[in-house]
Design a protein around this motif. Structure first.
Motif, PDB file in Angstrom:
ATOM      1  N   ALA A 188       0.808  -1.210   0.000  1.00 43.39           N
ATOM      2  CA  ALA A 188       0.000   0.000   0.000  1.00 43.39           C
ATOM      3  C   ALA A 188       0.844   1.264   0.000  1.00 43.39           C
ATOM      4  N   ALA A 189       0.356   2.259  -0.736  1.00 46.84           N
ATOM      5  CA  ALA A 189       1.012   3.563  -0.805  1.00 46.84           C
ATOM      6  C   ALA A 189       0.249   4.554   0.061  1.00 46.84           C
ATOM      7  N   GLY A 190       0.982   5.259   0.917  1.00 41.50           N
ATOM      8  CA  GLY A 190       0.340   6.236   1.789  1.00 41.50           C
ATOM      9  C   GLY A 190       0.846   6.133   3.204  1.00 41.50           C
ATOM     10  N   GLU A 191       0.809   7.250   3.919  1.00 39.72           N
ATOM     11  CA  GLU A 191       1.386   7.310   5.254  1.00 39.72           C
ATOM     12  C   GLU A 191       0.569   6.567   6.311  1.00 39.72           C
ATOM     13  N   SER A 192      -0.697   6.312   6.044  1.00 36.25           N
ATOM     14  CA  SER A 192      -1.555   5.687   7.058  1.00 36.25           C
ATOM     15  C   SER A 192      -1.358   4.180   7.172  1.00 36.25           C
ATOM     16  N   GLY A 193      -0.615   3.582   6.229  1.00 37.35           N
ATOM     17  CA  GLY A 193      -0.470   2.129   6.201  1.00 37.35           C
ATOM     18  C   GLY A 193       0.001   1.502   7.500  1.00 37.35           C
ATOM     19  N   PRO A 194       1.146   1.907   8.043  1.00 35.61           N
ATOM     20  CA  PRO A 194       1.649   1.281   9.270  1.00 35.61           C
ATOM     21  C   PRO A 194       0.678   1.383  10.449  1.00 35.61           C
ATOM     22  N   ASP A 195       0.057   2.552  10.643  1.00 30.67           N
ATOM     23  CA  ASP A 195      -0.861   2.723  11.777  1.00 30.67           C
ATOM     24  C   ASP A 195      -2.113   1.866  11.613  1.00 30.67           C
ATOM     25  N   ARG A 196      -2.638   1.751  10.411  1.00 31.85           N
ATOM     26  CA  ARG A 196      -3.815   0.920  10.179  1.00 31.85           C
ATOM     27  C   ARG A 196      -3.462  -0.555  10.353  1.00 31.85           C
ATOM     28  N   TYR A 197      -2.281  -0.927   9.924  1.00 37.41           N
ATOM     29  CA  TYR A 197      -1.782  -2.300  10.100  1.00 37.41           C
ATOM     30  C   TYR A 197      -1.709  -2.644  11.578  1.00 37.41           C
ATOM     31  N   ILE A 198      -1.121  -1.755  12.371  1.00 40.36           N
ATOM     32  CA  ILE A 198      -1.007  -1.964  13.812  1.00 40.36           C
ATOM     33  C   ILE A 198      -2.391  -2.093  14.454  1.00 40.36           C
ATOM     34  N   ALA A 199      -3.318  -1.226  14.052  1.00 35.94           N
ATOM     35  CA  ALA A 199      -4.668  -1.250  14.617  1.00 35.94           C
ATOM     36  C   ALA A 199      -5.375  -2.573  14.334  1.00 35.94           C
ATOM     37  N   ARG A 200      -5.240  -3.087  13.101  1.00 35.79           N
ATOM     38  CA  ARG A 200      -5.887  -4.354  12.757  1.00 35.79           C
ATOM     39  C   ARG A 200      -5.279  -5.516  13.562  1.00 35.79           C
ATOM     40  N   LEU A 201      -3.965  -5.530  13.720  1.00 39.77           N
ATOM     41  CA  LEU A 201      -3.319  -6.593  14.484  1.00 39.77           C
ATOM     42  C   LEU A 201      -3.758  -6.553  15.946  1.00 39.77           C
ATOM     43  N   LYS A 202      -3.909  -5.348  16.474  1.00 40.31           N
ATOM     44  CA  LYS A 202      -4.387  -5.210  17.863  1.00 40.31           C
ATOM     45  C   LYS A 202      -5.784  -5.788  18.006  1.00 40.31           C
ATOM     46  N   GLU A 203      -6.655  -5.508  17.045  1.00 35.98           N
ATOM     47  CA  GLU A 203      -8.017  -6.033  17.080  1.00 35.98           C
ATOM     48  C   GLU A 203      -8.017  -7.555  17.062  1.00 35.98           C
ATOM     49  N   ILE A 204      -7.171  -8.148  16.211  1.00 39.15           N
ATOM     50  CA  ILE A 204      -7.102  -9.611  16.141  1.00 39.15           C
ATOM     51  C   ILE A 204      -6.623 -10.184  17.462  1.00 39.15           C
TER      52      ILE A 204
END
Length: 243
Positions: A188-204
């Protein structure tokens, strides 16, 4: 002349051998013009980069056309043909799962980047690609680059998740979803990628505390946070996974 299931595996092997040939001769392909010396369709040593990438893609797509049948064949039927990995065998329960992840390894490799068209599909970090599983399953990318390896990966992960959505063993679904997040974040291109990735892993991790994949999600989240320089938070997340 091989039986259907074995024919599937032989095509996968052939695709892997083309990839092996490419990796040993990558410098030749990157220096070879499309018209240099001409292309002999029967002699793969004359092919240019787009041609060999297209051949590998075609092999995987031909196999995946039979997805409905592959989903009915337990991968254990071919246990004598396949080398076991270091993960529980149940994570790849069917021949479809095995083939899908082999194809995804190709689409994630970046080998086709040098042959990408001018209108190459770009995956945006703020798209459903890094959303929750249900949001991702409803993702319908719009692009003219219909042969994009990134687009192929998105659709293949959608099929994997839809296939295992209601499984009694939720770990198969979670494993595929975690792999999906890893690949989408890397593409993915864009600055939000790492933070959204972290958020999804936390939810799991928090939603499935009884699963070993909760710890896997914590490990990956801790590694990403460590890469951002927050060592205190990274240690806390890793320690949660350890416990």
């Amino acid at each position: 002349k091989a039986p259907a299931g074995m024919k599937t595996l032989l095509r996968v092997v052939l695709a892997e051998w083309f990839r092996h040939y490419f990796s040993r001769n990558e410098w030749r392909f990157l220096q070879r013009d499309a018209t240099a010396g001409g292309i002999d369709e029967k002699d793969f040593t004359t092919w240019d980069l787009p041609r060999i990438m297209r051949e590998i893609d075609t092999l995987y797509q031909d196999v995946l056309k039979d997805a409905a049948q592959l989903k009915k064949i337990p991968v254990s039927v071919y246990r004598d043909f396949l080398s076991p990995g270091n993960q529980p065998a149940g994570r790849r329960p069917t021949l479809f799962d095995f083939v899908a992840f082999e194809a995804l390894d190709f689409y994630a490799s970046g080998e086709r980047a040098a042959s990408a068209p001018e209108d190459a599909f770009v995956l945006e970090a703020d798209s459903p690609a890094l959303g929750q599983a249900d949001e991702f399953l409803g993702f319908k990318p719009e692009t003219t680059d219909v042969d994009s390896p990134t687009l192929r990966a998105v659709r293949l992960y959608q099929e994997l998740l839809a296939f295992h959505r209601g499984d009694a063993d939720a770990d198969v679904f979670l494993d595929a979803d975690i792999h999906r997040l890893q690949l989408m974040k890397s593409l993915a291109a864009g600055e939000s990628g790492p933070d959204r990735y972290i958020a999804r892993l936390k939810e799991i991790a928090e939603t499935h505390p009884a699963s070993v994949l909760s710890s896997q999600a914590d490990y990956l989240r801790a590694r990403e946070i460590q890469g951002q320089g927050d060592l205190v938070q990274a240690y806390a997340v890793a320690d949660r996974g350890r416990k």
